[in-house]
Design a protein around this motif. Structure first.
Motif, PDB file in Angstrom:
ATOM      1  N   TYR A 101       0.606  -1.196   0.267  1.00  0.00           N
ATOM      2  CA  TYR A 101      -0.004   0.079   0.044  1.00  0.00           C
ATOM      3  C   TYR A 101       0.767   1.164   0.063  1.00  0.00           C
ATOM      4  O   TYR A 101       1.885   1.066   0.272  1.00  0.00           O
ATOM      5  CB  TYR A 101      -0.927   0.009   1.437  1.00  0.00           C
ATOM      6  CG  TYR A 101      -0.087  -0.218   2.430  1.00  0.00           C
ATOM      7  CD1 TYR A 101       0.544   0.837   3.291  1.00  0.00           C
ATOM      8  CD2 TYR A 101       0.034  -1.404   3.093  1.00  0.00           C
ATOM      9  CE1 TYR A 101       1.282   0.444   4.255  1.00  0.00           C
ATOM     10  CE2 TYR A 101       0.875  -1.720   4.318  1.00  0.00           C
ATOM     11  CZ  TYR A 101       1.509  -0.705   4.850  1.00  0.00           C
ATOM     12  OH  TYR A 101       2.224  -0.937   6.046  1.00  0.00           O
TER      13      TYR A 101
ATOM     14  N   LEU B 269      -3.782   5.673   2.901  1.00  0.00           N
ATOM     15  CA  LEU B 269      -4.518   5.016   3.935  1.00  0.00           C
ATOM     16  C   LEU B 269      -5.127   5.961   4.984  1.00  0.00           C
ATOM     17  O   LEU B 269      -4.764   7.136   4.957  1.00  0.00           O
ATOM     18  CB  LEU B 269      -3.882   3.924   4.590  1.00  0.00           C
ATOM     19  CG  LEU B 269      -3.256   2.823   3.610  1.00  0.00           C
ATOM     20  CD1 LEU B 269      -2.533   1.859   4.371  1.00  0.00           C
ATOM     21  CD2 LEU B 269      -4.289   1.965   2.683  1.00  0.00           C
ATOM     22  N   GLN B 270      -6.217   5.579   5.424  1.00  0.00           N
ATOM     23  CA  GLN B 270      -6.716   6.319   6.904  1.00  0.00           C
ATOM     24  C   GLN B 270      -6.608   5.538   7.896  1.00  0.00           C
ATOM     25  O   GLN B 270      -6.845   4.465   7.974  1.00  0.00           O
ATOM     26  CB  GLN B 270      -8.242   6.661   6.470  1.00  0.00           C
ATOM     27  CG  GLN B 270      -8.627   7.422   5.119  1.00  0.00           C
ATOM     28  CD  GLN B 270      -8.409   8.893   5.388  1.00  0.00           C
ATOM     29  OE1 GLN B 270      -8.529   9.163   6.352  1.00  0.00           O
ATOM     30  NE2 GLN B 270      -7.661   9.378   4.408  1.00  0.00           N
TER      31      GLN B 270
ATOM     32  N   ILE C 167      -9.123  -0.698   7.041  1.00  0.00           N
ATOM     33  CA  ILE C 167      -8.018  -1.217   6.317  1.00  0.00           C
ATOM     34  C   ILE C 167      -7.743  -2.730   6.593  1.00  0.00           C
ATOM     35  O   ILE C 167      -6.926  -3.150   6.069  1.00  0.00           O
ATOM     36  CB  ILE C 167      -6.880  -0.270   6.653  1.00  0.00           C
ATOM     37  CG1 ILE C 167      -6.373  -0.293   7.969  1.00  0.00           C
ATOM     38  CG2 ILE C 167      -6.927   1.170   6.149  1.00  0.00           C
ATOM     39  CD1 ILE C 167      -5.210   0.366   8.457  1.00  0.00           C
TER      40      ILE C 167
ATOM     41  N   TYR D  32      -6.816  -5.343   3.845  1.00  0.00           N
ATOM     42  CA  TYR D  32      -5.655  -6.091   3.833  1.00  0.00           C
ATOM     43  C   TYR D  32      -5.711  -7.395   4.356  1.00  0.00           C
ATOM     44  O   TYR D  32      -4.699  -8.352   4.229  1.00  0.00           O
ATOM     45  CB  TYR D  32      -4.578  -5.135   4.166  1.00  0.00           C
ATOM     46  CG  TYR D  32      -4.394  -3.817   3.059  1.00  0.00           C
ATOM     47  CD1 TYR D  32      -3.959  -4.234   1.987  1.00  0.00           C
ATOM     48  CD2 TYR D  32      -4.569  -2.777   3.714  1.00  0.00           C
ATOM     49  CE1 TYR D  32      -3.791  -3.054   0.850  1.00  0.00           C
ATOM     50  CE2 TYR D  32      -4.693  -1.568   2.740  1.00  0.00           C
ATOM     51  CZ  TYR D  32      -4.219  -1.859   1.552  1.00  0.00           C
ATOM     52  OH  TYR D  32      -4.248  -0.816   0.803  1.00  0.00           O
TER      53      TYR D  32
ATOM     54  N   ILE E  29       0.535   2.980  10.556  1.00  0.00           N
ATOM     55  CA  ILE E  29      -0.734   3.780  10.726  1.00  0.00           C
ATOM     56  C   ILE E  29      -0.687   4.733  11.856  1.00  0.00           C
ATOM     57  O   ILE E  29      -0.968   5.874  11.734  1.00  0.00           O
ATOM     58  CB  ILE E  29      -2.126   3.161  10.720  1.00  0.00           C
ATOM     59  CG1 ILE E  29      -2.185   2.199   9.204  1.00  0.00           C
ATOM     60  CG2 ILE E  29      -3.244   3.836  10.778  1.00  0.00           C
ATOM     61  CD1 ILE E  29      -2.350   3.171   8.052  1.00  0.00           C
TER      62      ILE E  29
END
Lengths: 301, 140, 228
Positions: free
Chosen positions: C89, C94-95, C100, C104, C175
């Motif tokens: 990614y 991405l958030q 997510i 994934y 993240i």
């Protein structure tokens, strides 16, 4: 304040935060402080129905050990575990009953969980938030209502996991009145949907969207025919299906009527005057209806 | 109803049939022979319209030990709503029989759900509870 | 110096090795050529994950080969690698949303909460707790609980739900670091100082020193552990 152990469940921490927040707020108002279990884990969402797979019973039992741990400290007054999510309630209560009925199974699970601080003793009691409200009594709730929901036509929807099978049912499985009694206590008008006990399609929503949309169409139209403005539920999966699958229901049926779906605790918060702002994502936004109602109420006072 | 299941055929019950019935009984903990084919489960089932055979037909096939029942999609369509469980006049739990059939397939590593097929759009809205429940029911 | 030899089993064959050896030193002593399954030998890289059973104990245990001391009659096998799906990614796209994980690593939601991962973890992490935190989208909790993960893969090899705990945790930590963690003002300040050339002179001085002088400076340095 009476402090009680509280198991929110995964969905109340993510997609159904509005259910979690409104539940805590409402019970705080009624004198009950819900103490979240430390290190709780997912209960598994569906109770495993076959006789030989103890591994799938481990998840609920670990949570019940957490309750024991919490009971051992000085942080709860009433030892019963409060669960708002209908699916978690069903799983935890049935797993608990299975352990009580089968001490051999419990021993195997305790042996497997040798890293835990203590074995599960099989004594935790589990209570659903609606049962707790019943204990508090509709009368006392009525006394605490600040904005009676006069003229709001509410259709209660029970779904499956609170009423079936019989041994976990929080009310009569074929003719429950809990949600109705309590909606009346808030001053709202109860409308009777004869589809209120029908399954919403549950987990089929992941792979069979269309099938679920048909069931949802049937349930929502039942409420629409009865004249409902609003549907209330006690289950995050029912709530998701009844709300979001109206999109597909609307596409498949031209006569579909959109009806907003909220949790009974959100309705209660509104009547108790503790707020309307619990967030939550919706397909059918309940806010226009609720805002209009609040303005009318406040204008009248 | 699927024609495959409707065609008239001569059933010869052999040891293999009994073995299959017994396996389902052991897994489900239910005595399938108690079923008297009254059809209450089929009449109560909210999903029956989508099924290829009715729940009572499924019970009958299990009684007779017909392994062909494993090719039906009835037990995959079951949403475990337990309406049949509370209504069966003989006190059987057909939901448990359906779970036993699902487990027989799943334990042979025959998954019903391919999780990689969940679209991005659905991933955004599906609640955890739906994913956990579907993966427990449809993957082994 | 003589050392007592003790019997151990490697790939089911019996060998005698010096008492007090680690799994890796025992393998070296026996002349195994270690091309895979060995790395830093300091317990940081996670390359030498091993499974073993002790005599008289049914429990299957996990450990790092370089940190686990052999015991008489111990049965050992190395697990140098565990096949695992790996999300590809662009982190900028991405958030910090639990969605997510659905995209994934959807198998995450198969977790049975059986705690097998926690039992096998050589780093003694609460692996199940961080997997569960991921299920409910709590990135901070995953990042904190999985911080010492060295990606040895034993949890994934043992998981009945076939989850790759270490990759899920890596995604969550990234993240968390990118979007949720409180930013360190010290780091930005120091980077600016370096860019503005504040330390150029100091570096030049160090580069000009002889090895002997460098050693002296190193041992005479002031150590300040007050940094927070």
């Amino acid at each position: 304040m009476t402090r009680m152990p509280y198991y929110p469940g995964c969905t109340l921490k993510t997609k159904a935060q509005n259910y979690d927040l409104s539940t805590r707020a409402v019970f705080r108002e009624l004198g009950i402080d819900l103490v979240e279990l430390p290190r709780w884990n997912c209960c598994g969402a569906v109770f495993s129905l076959v006789t030989d797979d103890l591994l799938r019973q481990v998840a609920p039992i670990t949570n019940l050990i957490r309750v024991q741990e919490l009971q051992g400290t000085d942080s709860v007054d009433d030892p019963r575990l409060v669960v708002p999510c209908a699916m978690c309630f069903n799983v935890l209560k049935r797993a608990n009953a299975r352990m009580k009925d089968n001490p051999e199974d419990l021993k195997k699970i305790n042996d497997f969980l040798y890293l835990e601080s203590q074995p599960y003793r099989g004594e935790v009691q589990i209570i659903h938030t609606l049962e707790l409200l019943k204990e508090i009594s509709a009368k006392r709730i009525k006394e605490q209502v600040k904005f009676p929901l006069l003229g709001l036509k509410v259709s209660p929807y029970y779904g499956c996991n609170l009423l079936r099978p019989k041994d976990v049912a929080i009310d009569n499985p074929e003719n429950p009145t809990l949600l109705e009694d309590f909606t009346q206590a808030l001053g709202a008008e109860v409308v009777f949907n004869n589809r209120r006990l029908r399954c919403c399609g549950s987990y089929q929503t992941v792979s069979e969207k269309g099938l679920v949309a048909d069931l949802v169409y049937d349930i929502i139209m039942g409420a629409a025919r009865a004249g409902a403005d609003l549907i209330i539920t006690a289950c995050p999966l029912c709530s998701f299906n009844l709300d979001w699958r109206q999109k597909e229901a609307m596409e498949a049926h031209s006569d579909h009527k959109l009806i907003p779906v909220i949790y009974y605790t959100e309705l209660m918060a509104l009547a108790l005057g503790i707020g309307n702002g619990f967030g939550g994502e919706h397909f059918v936004d309940p806010q226009p209806l609720l805002q209009k109602f609040l303005e009318k109420e406040k204008g009248g006072i | 109803m699927n024609e495959r299941f409707l065609r008239i055929k001569r059933i010869v019950l052999g040891p293999r049939n009994r073995e299959f019935s017994k396996k389902v009984e052991e897994l489900s903990g239910e005595t399938v022979n108690l079923c008297e084919q009254c059809g209450t489960c089929s009449g109560s089932c909210p999903m029956v319209g989508e099924m290829d055979i009715t729940p009572s037909f499924m019970m009958r096939m299990v009684q007779l030990g017909e392994e062909e029942v494993l090719e039906s999609k009835t037990f995959w369509i079951c949403a475990s709503c337990y309406t049949c469980s509370v209504r069966c006049p003989r006190g059987i739990d057909p939901a448990k029989v359906a779970e036993a059939l699902r487990q027989i397939k799943l334990r042979a590593a025959l998954d019903f759900l391919d999780i990689s097929k969940i679209t991005e759009e659905e991933a955004k809205i599906l609640p955890q509870i739906a994913l956990v429940a579907a993966l427990r029911k449809f993957t082994g | 110096m003589t050392q007592d030899l003790i019997p151990i089993y490697i790939y089911s064959r019996k060998y005698y090795v010096p008492e007090g050896s680690t799994i890796i030193t025992a393998l070296e002593y026996l002349g195994f050529k270690l091309k895979k399954g060995v790395g830093c030998k300091e317990g940081f890289c996670g390359a030498c994950a091993s499974l073993y059973r002790l005599k008289g104990d049914y429990k299957l245990k996990g450990g790092l080969g370089c940190q686990t001391v052999v015991q008489p009659e111990m049965q050992i096998v190395q697990i140098p690698f565990v096949p695992a799906p790996k999300a590809v990614y662009k982190i900028e796209e991405l958030q910090p949303d639990p969605e997510i994980f659905v995209r994934y690593y959807p198998e995450l939601y198969r977790c049975l909460s059986c705690n097998t991962c926690t039992k096998i973890c050589p780093q003694e992490l609460q692996v199940m707790d961080f997997v569960q935190a991921a299920v409910r989208g709590d990135f901070e909790q995953v990042a904190n609980l999985s911080f010492d993960c060295i990606m040895c893969g034993l949890c994934s090899a043992r998981c009945p739900a076939e989850i790759t705990q270490f990759n899920v945790a890596m995604l969550a930590r990234r993240i968390y670091g990118k979007y949720l963690m409180k930013k360190s003002t010290f780091l930005e300040q120091r980077l600016k100082e370096i860019e503005s050339g504040k330390y150029e002179e100091g570096y030049r001085e160090l580069m000009s020193l002889s090895q002997e002088e460098l050693k002296n400076r190193y041992f005479q340095r002031e150590i300040d552990f007050q940094i927070t």
